[in-house]
Design a protein around this motif. Sequence first.
Motif, PDB file in Angstrom:
ATOM      1  N   VAL A  76       0.836  -1.200   0.000  1.00 37.59           N
ATOM      2  CA  VAL A  76       0.000   0.000   0.000  1.00 37.59           C
ATOM      3  C   VAL A  76       0.869   1.247   0.000  1.00 37.59           C
ATOM      4  O   VAL A  76       0.555   2.254  -0.656  1.00 37.59           O
ATOM      5  N   ALA A  77       1.990   1.196   0.728  1.00 35.93           N
ATOM      6  CA  ALA A  77       2.877   2.352   0.836  1.00 35.93           C
ATOM      7  C   ALA A  77       3.818   2.484  -0.348  1.00 35.93           C
ATOM      8  O   ALA A  77       4.452   3.534  -0.521  1.00 35.93           O
ATOM      9  N   ARG A  78       3.933   1.453  -1.161  1.00 39.13           N
ATOM     10  CA  ARG A  78       4.910   1.496  -2.243  1.00 39.13           C
ATOM     11  C   ARG A  78       4.611   2.566  -3.295  1.00 39.13           C
ATOM     12  O   ARG A  78       5.549   3.246  -3.750  1.00 39.13           O
ATOM     13  N   ALA A 135       6.590   1.173   6.503  1.00 45.58           N
ATOM     14  CA  ALA A 135       7.890   1.806   6.283  1.00 45.58           C
ATOM     15  C   ALA A 135       8.741   0.981   5.318  1.00 45.58           C
ATOM     16  O   ALA A 135       9.431   1.529   4.454  1.00 45.58           O
ATOM     17  N   GLN A 136       8.690  -0.343   5.455  1.00 45.58           N
ATOM     18  CA  GLN A 136       9.388  -1.202   4.503  1.00 45.58           C
ATOM     19  C   GLN A 136       8.880  -0.975   3.083  1.00 45.58           C
ATOM     20  O   GLN A 136       9.657  -0.871   2.131  1.00 45.58           O
ATOM     21  N   GLY A 137       7.565  -0.904   2.953  1.00 43.59           N
ATOM     22  CA  GLY A 137       6.984  -0.718   1.631  1.00 43.59           C
ATOM     23  C   GLY A 137       7.344   0.621   1.028  1.00 43.59           C
ATOM     24  O   GLY A 137       7.620   0.717  -0.173  1.00 43.59           O
ATOM     25  N   PHE A 389      -1.080  -5.015  -6.703  1.00 45.25           N
ATOM     26  CA  PHE A 389      -1.893  -6.217  -6.874  1.00 45.25           C
ATOM     27  C   PHE A 389      -1.123  -7.438  -6.391  1.00 45.25           C
ATOM     28  O   PHE A 389      -1.683  -8.342  -5.758  1.00 45.25           O
ATOM     29  N   ALA A 390       0.191  -7.445  -6.676  1.00 50.54           N
ATOM     30  CA  ALA A 390       1.025  -8.580  -6.264  1.00 50.54           C
ATOM     31  C   ALA A 390       1.108  -8.690  -4.749  1.00 50.54           C
ATOM     32  O   ALA A 390       1.172  -9.794  -4.203  1.00 50.54           O
ATOM     33  N   GLY A 391       1.100  -7.548  -4.072  1.00 40.01           N
ATOM     34  CA  GLY A 391       1.211  -7.580  -2.627  1.00 40.01           C
ATOM     35  C   GLY A 391       0.062  -8.307  -1.960  1.00 40.01           C
ATOM     36  O   GLY A 391       0.255  -9.015  -0.961  1.00 40.01           O
ATOM     37  N   PHE A 392      -1.134  -8.132  -2.496  1.00 42.12           N
ATOM     38  CA  PHE A 392      -2.301  -8.783  -1.903  1.00 42.12           C
ATOM     39  C   PHE A 392      -2.653 -10.093  -2.599  1.00 42.12           C
ATOM     40  O   PHE A 392      -3.616 -10.757  -2.214  1.00 42.12           O
ATOM     41  N   ALA A 393      -1.876 -10.454  -3.622  1.00 40.41           N
ATOM     42  CA  ALA A 393      -2.159 -11.705  -4.330  1.00 40.41           C
ATOM     43  C   ALA A 393      -2.118 -12.929  -3.414  1.00 40.41           C
ATOM     44  O   ALA A 393      -2.985 -13.801  -3.529  1.00 40.41           O
ATOM     45  N   PRO A 394      -1.126 -13.054  -2.484  1.00 40.96           N
ATOM     46  CA  PRO A 394      -1.163 -14.207  -1.587  1.00 40.96           C
ATOM     47  C   PRO A 394      -2.426 -14.258  -0.724  1.00 40.96           C
ATOM     48  O   PRO A 394      -2.978 -15.337  -0.479  1.00 40.96           O
ATOM     49  N   THR A 395      -2.880 -13.100  -0.250  1.00 39.74           N
ATOM     50  CA  THR A 395      -4.098 -13.053   0.559  1.00 39.74           C
ATOM     51  C   THR A 395      -5.314 -13.446  -0.277  1.00 39.74           C
ATOM     52  O   THR A 395      -6.161 -14.236   0.161  1.00 39.74           O
TER      53      THR A 395
END
Length: 458
Positions: A76-78, A135-137, A389-395
């Motif tokens: 989200v932060a990226r 912060a990581q993102g 989209f990739a970040g939430f793909a596993p969820t």
Amino acid sequence: MPHTHKPAPPSGEVTWNETKARQAARASFLGSMLEYYDFYVYGSAAALIFNRVFFTSAHGAIGTLASLATFGVGYVARPLGGVVLGHFGDRAGRKKVMLFTLILMGASTFLIGCLPSYDSIGVLAPALLVLLRLAQGFSAGGEQAGANSLTLEHAPPNRRAFYTSWTLTGTQAGFILASLVFLAVSALPDRQLFAWGWRIPFWASAVVVAVAYWVRRRLEEPPEFTEKKDYDRTARLPAITVLTSQPWDVLRVALCQFNSVGGSIFSVFALAYATGDTVGLSRTTMLWVAIFANAFALAIQPLLARLSDRIGRKPVFISGALGFAVTIFVYLHALSTANIPYILCGAFLVTSCFYSCLNATWPSMYGEWFSTSVRYSGTAIGTQVGIGFAGFAPTIAYAILGDGPNGWIPVALLVAFAMAVAAASCATGRETYRTPMSELGKPKAPAAAKTPQSSFTG
């Protein structure tokens, strides 16, 4: 001194320096490897650990789903990181922003390792976890765009994909390093692992950051960038400039970056799925599968990048996306059978072969769609919007996972859709592998222009 008193800027292509080009590629590889070690450590922990440390009040699949969601929160932060860090990267310099992203990522990762568990401080524990993940993102939002821009601008004209690919080869190395560290700590008995063992990979980021900072501080800004900065030819608001002058290129990058869905499904979802109740493989086995596939990718990606320098960016990228769309069915079916040789074969196909086509090509291809003055912003914004989209793909994948041995099919269809979007978007873009650096990002880059051949064989 007023701008009018400056001598006229030089014209034509900026010459490249072999030594500096090699240094840029080496620094991008090492810096990306060490920073993405931090990022992948979180992914491994989200799949294997955090459901029993920060989400103990949620049981079974719900806890795993919540844990995987925190992995997606970083994405989200990226986009915000891409806008802010892209602005300063195009205005102040690539090197300065790359040092900042490194420190922010390292500090966030170290502090995650210091967090108390849910049993100690309750809901504050997952709240702090999410904050540090954001912060990581933010840091990751500007990392690859900066490394890719700097290396592209240092590279010889007929080796741009080869040199720039080392940034993504570094991320593969970071994945291997993170997996090896988790492999060591996962050998601990569960009581020690969930009490303190999982913290060790996060604390190790202090060493990681020190090494990466030393490597990156020795870099020089690319002459292609410094020429424009010296003569005040940088964009004052790069994000606004690129979004108004090249909106379709930014959108194209975002859609092409749907390819990263494949990476997050392989590295995070597959790890949780294979070690869950349905399949029941051990954590150690699946970590070795990931190491195996990414080790081959380390050797294969530079070769595919050289191929891209010879035949073009689009054929290699599109082949990788479509090949991944097909072979993800093989890999997920292999996981459902718990057959180790079959799993290794599937992992080799999806990651070592086809995902390597993508990673070898997009760092140069995206950068070549933009001019130097907005390259950092254009690639950062586009990639980080698409990668969300990739970040939430596993969820999403875990939520649509069906029951029984064929429950993986909806997940494979999700990945195939993302890869088809990436391939179709790439097909609409310009082919730029022979376009001179000074012509990149112009509305009608001359298709027949050819760069002078270099004697460099690196």
